[in-house]
Design an enzyme around this catalytic site. Sequence first.
Site, PDB file in Angstrom:
ATOM      1  N   CYS A 196      32.522  39.989  42.034  1.00 26.02           N
ATOM      2  CA  CYS A 196      33.475  39.949  43.157  1.00 26.02           C
ATOM      3  C   CYS A 196      33.020  40.813  44.310  1.00 26.02           C
ATOM      4  O   CYS A 196      32.009  41.252  44.196  1.00 26.02           O
ATOM      5  CB  CYS A 196      34.646  40.670  42.608  1.00 26.02           C
ATOM      6  SG  CYS A 196      35.481  39.696  41.302  1.00 26.02           S
ATOM      7  N   HIS A 218      38.480  41.882  47.182  1.00 24.72           N
ATOM      8  CA  HIS A 218      39.529  42.828  47.233  1.00 24.72           C
ATOM      9  C   HIS A 218      39.268  44.107  47.678  1.00 24.72           C
ATOM     10  O   HIS A 218      38.233  44.547  48.116  1.00 24.72           O
ATOM     11  CB  HIS A 218      39.792  43.061  45.398  1.00 24.72           C
ATOM     12  CG  HIS A 218      38.660  43.448  44.890  1.00 24.72           C
ATOM     13  ND1 HIS A 218      38.502  45.058  44.758  1.00 24.72           N
ATOM     14  CD2 HIS A 218      37.532  43.046  44.244  1.00 24.72           C
ATOM     15  CE1 HIS A 218      37.212  45.159  43.986  1.00 24.72           C
ATOM     16  NE2 HIS A 218      36.624  44.072  43.672  1.00 24.72           N
TER      17      HIS A 218
END
Length: 439
Positions: free
Chosen positions: A344, A325
């Site tokens: 992440c 992201h």
Amino acid sequence: MSRKNGIDVFSRRAFLRTAATIGAAAVAGKAAAQSAIDEIINAPRRGNWDDQFDAKASRTATAVVSNNPIFGPGSAGHIQQAIFDYQNIVANGGWPQVNAGQKLEIGVSDPAVQQLRQRLIISGDLPRSAGISSSFDSYVDGAVKRFQARHGLPADGVLGEYTLKAMNVPADIRLAQLQTNLVRIQAMSGDLGRRFVMVNIPAAYIEAVENNRVALRHTAIVGKIDRQSPILNSKIYEVILNPYWTAPRSIVQKDIVPLMRKDPTYLTRNAIRLIDGNGNEVAPETIDWNAEKAPDLMFRQDPGKINAMSSTKINFHNEHAVYMHDTPQQGLFNKLMRFESSGCVRVQNVRDLSTWLLKETPGWSRSQIEATIRAGNNTPIKLAEEVPVYFVYVTAWSAKDRVVQFRDDIYQRDGEEQLALQTNIGVERGPVDDDALPQ
């Protein structure tokens, strides 16, 4: 893996395939290494650093990055060649330790520069013709920058703490690191796909590979030592522009609840809404934030500039609930140690990667992506064809130009304490995951 038996990891077929091309080089390399000290000693002494500036050498010193991917048709052969080269270095005594009593940088004259020159010559970063002297001239500056670039360090030409520690890792330990990573690279030697994305965790960077060439490279931020990014093989199936962010249960329990106890306005300030199982919004003031367990509710942040994923989320199938992201905290990409997330992966210049992922999906040009982000509406986009993604742990590799790359063993998986430089030096880390959690 035993260092003595490092050569045993080569299959007979791989050995026979590479023996013809590298055998002569290995013999020549050994002979050259045996006479290296004599060549260094007998080379012309260098004068003062300021009358030897070689602008071309300085500019090209850090050109160690190519468009050859870590995983490609010749990857195993390239690291095998590096192993042969480092076996020769080890057999001939390795390289000297550099004992700097002061900061070594261009303009300095210090006896330790003689050790530095010898160290850089043996590893191939400094030409033997540069000779041995106490002057840190432009040739040494360029060689240090090349060394730093090969080790993922800022190429500033200064022997700071990390550069010196990386330089003083003994040659036999570097050889063992290459042998360990040969096995990892061989495990990825199959057909990885026409287009694929590779996240190299210890290097904290990403390659987008197309037709065996690197199309894009991205600086990344990956998992903390205590919240590691997982090793995985999957497929990217979706890009979401202006995503909602749903806090994982672990983040809610460890981070958000303590923050709410300190500041009851935290959720409202950060546009995080509480949603129950029926899709209804729950007011934060109705929750007992001092309860032992966090409320069984969804913590969902609205799209926007302060969203933890900012403009983009890239989804792929996996059991770890991780994804790639964007981030509103772009300054963290400039850090040397980019191990800051809960698993992440944050992607610098993520819109370039999104454009590459969506280029075969009709209707999604770069201009359309930008217009959609500006509009601010949550927009999931399915890829026309899923793109393989690989999260890997590779701390050493080489390309066909014989430039050998090393990275810090941040998660301490290589079996040698000296390779976990950043871990052992001590990294000052905040208590909160600023990858996924707004402040």
